[in-house]
Design a protein around this motif. Sequence first.
Motif, short mmCIF file in Angstrom:
data_model
loop_
_atom_site.label_atom_id
_atom_site.label_comp_id
_atom_site.label_asym_id
_atom_site.label_seq_id
_atom_site.Cartn_x
_atom_site.Cartn_y
_atom_site.Cartn_z
N LEU A 56 26.67 -8.02 57.67
CA LEU A 56 26.97 -7.55 59.02
C LEU A 56 26.90 -8.75 59.96
O LEU A 56 25.83 -9.31 60.21
N ASP A 57 28.04 -9.15 60.47
CA ASP A 57 28.12 -10.39 61.26
C ASP A 57 28.01 -10.12 62.75
O ASP A 57 28.67 -9.23 63.29
N ASP A 58 27.17 -10.94 63.42
CA ASP A 58 27.09 -10.96 64.88
C ASP A 58 26.64 -9.63 65.48
O ASP A 58 27.33 -9.03 66.31
N ILE A 59 25.47 -9.17 65.09
CA ILE A 59 24.87 -7.97 65.68
C ILE A 59 24.17 -8.38 66.98
O ILE A 59 23.30 -9.24 66.99
N TRP A 60 24.55 -7.74 68.08
CA TRP A 60 24.10 -8.19 69.40
C TRP A 60 22.80 -7.53 69.86
O TRP A 60 22.00 -8.15 70.56
N THR A 61 22.61 -6.26 69.52
CA THR A 61 21.48 -5.54 70.10
C THR A 61 20.71 -4.77 69.03
O THR A 61 21.25 -4.43 67.96
N THR A 62 19.46 -4.46 69.34
CA THR A 62 18.64 -3.66 68.42
C THR A 62 19.21 -2.25 68.31
O THR A 62 19.15 -1.63 67.25
N GLU A 63 19.78 -1.74 69.40
CA GLU A 63 20.37 -0.39 69.39
C GLU A 63 21.56 -0.33 68.43
O GLU A 63 21.73 0.66 67.69
N ALA A 64 22.37 -1.39 68.44
CA ALA A 64 23.53 -1.43 67.54
C ALA A 64 23.06 -1.43 66.09
O ALA A 64 23.63 -0.74 65.23
N TRP A 65 22.01 -2.21 65.80
CA TRP A 65 21.48 -2.24 64.44
C TRP A 65 20.98 -0.86 64.02
O TRP A 65 21.25 -0.40 62.90
N ASP A 66 20.24 -0.19 64.89
CA ASP A 66 19.69 1.13 64.56
C ASP A 66 20.80 2.14 64.25
O ASP A 66 20.63 3.01 63.38
N LEU A 67 21.92 2.04 64.93
CA LEU A 67 23.04 2.96 64.67
C LEU A 67 23.74 2.63 63.36
O LEU A 67 24.05 3.52 62.56
N ILE A 68 23.95 1.33 63.11
CA ILE A 68 24.70 0.92 61.92
C ILE A 68 23.92 1.14 60.64
O ILE A 68 24.45 1.58 59.63
N VAL A 69 22.62 0.84 60.68
CA VAL A 69 21.83 0.85 59.45
C VAL A 69 21.72 2.25 58.84
O VAL A 69 21.47 2.40 57.62
N ARG A 70 21.95 3.28 59.63
CA ARG A 70 21.89 4.66 59.11
C ARG A 70 22.95 4.93 58.05
O ARG A 70 22.82 5.85 57.24
N SER A 71 24.02 4.14 58.07
CA SER A 71 25.13 4.38 57.14
C SER A 71 24.87 3.83 55.75
O SER A 71 25.64 4.09 54.82
N PHE A 72 23.79 3.05 55.59
CA PHE A 72 23.54 2.40 54.31
C PHE A 72 22.30 3.01 53.65
O PHE A 72 21.18 2.84 54.15
N PRO A 73 22.48 3.69 52.53
CA PRO A 73 21.35 4.39 51.88
C PRO A 73 20.38 3.41 51.22
O PRO A 73 20.78 2.40 50.67
N ASP A 74 19.12 3.73 51.31
CA ASP A 74 18.09 3.00 50.57
C ASP A 74 17.95 3.68 49.22
O ASP A 74 17.18 4.64 49.06
N ASN A 75 18.71 3.19 48.22
CA ASN A 75 18.87 3.93 46.96
C ASN A 75 18.07 3.35 45.80
O ASN A 75 18.34 3.68 44.64
N ASP A 76 17.12 2.47 46.09
CA ASP A 76 16.26 1.89 45.04
C ASP A 76 17.06 1.20 43.94
O ASP A 76 16.70 1.24 42.76
N LYS A 77 18.17 0.57 44.31
CA LYS A 77 18.99 -0.17 43.33
C LYS A 77 19.09 -1.65 43.70
O LYS A 77 20.07 -2.32 43.40
N SER A 78 18.07 -2.13 44.40
CA SER A 78 18.01 -3.55 44.81
C SER A 78 19.19 -3.94 45.70
O SER A 78 19.65 -5.08 45.69
N SER A 79 19.69 -2.99 46.49
CA SER A 79 20.76 -3.30 47.42
C SER A 79 20.22 -4.15 48.58
O SER A 79 19.02 -4.12 48.87
#
Length: 331
Positions: free
Chosen positions: A15-38
Motif C-alpha cells: 500500500l503506497d503513500d498512506i497519508w492518514t491513520t483514518e485512511a489506514w483504518d478503513l483500508i486494513v479492514r479489507s485484508f483478512p488476518d488468516n494465519d497464513k503468514s500474509s
Amino acid sequence: MLQSRLEDTCYIIVLDDIWTTEAWDLIVRSFPDNDKSSRLLLTSRRMEVALHADAHTTPYKLEVLSEEESWELFLKKAFSENRECPQDLVDVGKAILQKCDGLPLAITVMGGILAGKKKRKSEWQRVQRNLSSYLVKTHGVSTILALSYRDLPPHLKSCFLYLGLLQKGKDILVKQLMHVWIAHGLIHQKEEQKLEDIVEDYLDELIGRNMLQVILVRADDKVKSCRLHDLLRDFCNIKAKEEIFLEVDNPSISLSESRHHVLYSPLERYKYLGDSKSFVRSVLSFDSSAKLVNLDCICTSSFKLLKVLYIDSPGLKVISDNIGKLCSLNT
C-alpha cells in the motif's frame, strides 16, 4: 469481494503513500488476518501513520542516497544505453547532483531532463544555472511537494513558509527558528504550556512529516539543528512569495512591495526603497562579507510596521541609538 478472495491465500500487499491513520483504518479492514503468514507493506510520508499501523515494529526510514548511489542513478537516467558520462561532462554533472542532495526524485528528474539535451558542456551548464526552475517547476516534482504542503494543518503551513526566511546553505538552529516563529506571531500559548515547548511540538511534527531533516540532537534527545532540503527550500520560497509576500533578495533584483525581506547584500540598499518601506514587516540580513553594518539606514520611522529585524553579520559592532524609531519592533 477482496476479503473473500484473500481468505484462504497467503498474500503480500503493498500500500503506497498512506497519508492518514483514518485512511489506514478503513483500508486494513479489507485484508483478512488468516494465519497464513500474509503481510501488508505500507509506505507513508508520516511517521505517525507507520507507528499507528504497527506500534510494535520500528518503521524503516528511507535515507537519501550516498554520493556513489546518486551518481549511479544519475548515469542510469541520463545515459540509459551505456551508463557512461563523457569526461568533459563529469564536473558539471556532479555539480548538478550536489544540488539534488541525494534525493532520488530530484536525481531522476534531472537525469531525465539531461537525457533529452545535447551532450555538450555549454548545454549542461545552462541547465545547471537554472536548476531550481527545472526542479521545482517540473510537473511531477511540484505536484508531490504541493501534496505534502497541502496536507499540513494551517498552523504548520505558516511555520513551513517562514522557514524561507532563514539563511540558505546552512543548517537551521532550533534556537534561531524559535526566535523567528515567535517574533512573527506564529506560536500561540496554550493554557500553561511554554512557547518553547509548542515550538518543539511543531518542529517534531514537521520532522515526522519529512519536511525537515534532523542534523544534530542534544544530550536530552531534543533536536539541536535541522535542515531543509534545497528542493523543499525552493518550493517554500515560491509559495512564501505568493502567500506571505516574501522576497529573497540579491543585488540584481529591485526591492518590491513585499512584506518580508531576506537580504544577502548590504543593508544600505534600503536607502532606495522609497515609499515601499511602509509595507515591510520583517528584515533578515545575512551579509557575511560586511566589515561594518550601519543600522541607521533602516532605523527610521519610515519602517512603521517593521516587527522583526534580524542581523547575522560579523560587521554588526554596535546597535544604533535610532533603533527606538522602529516603534513596532518586537522586543
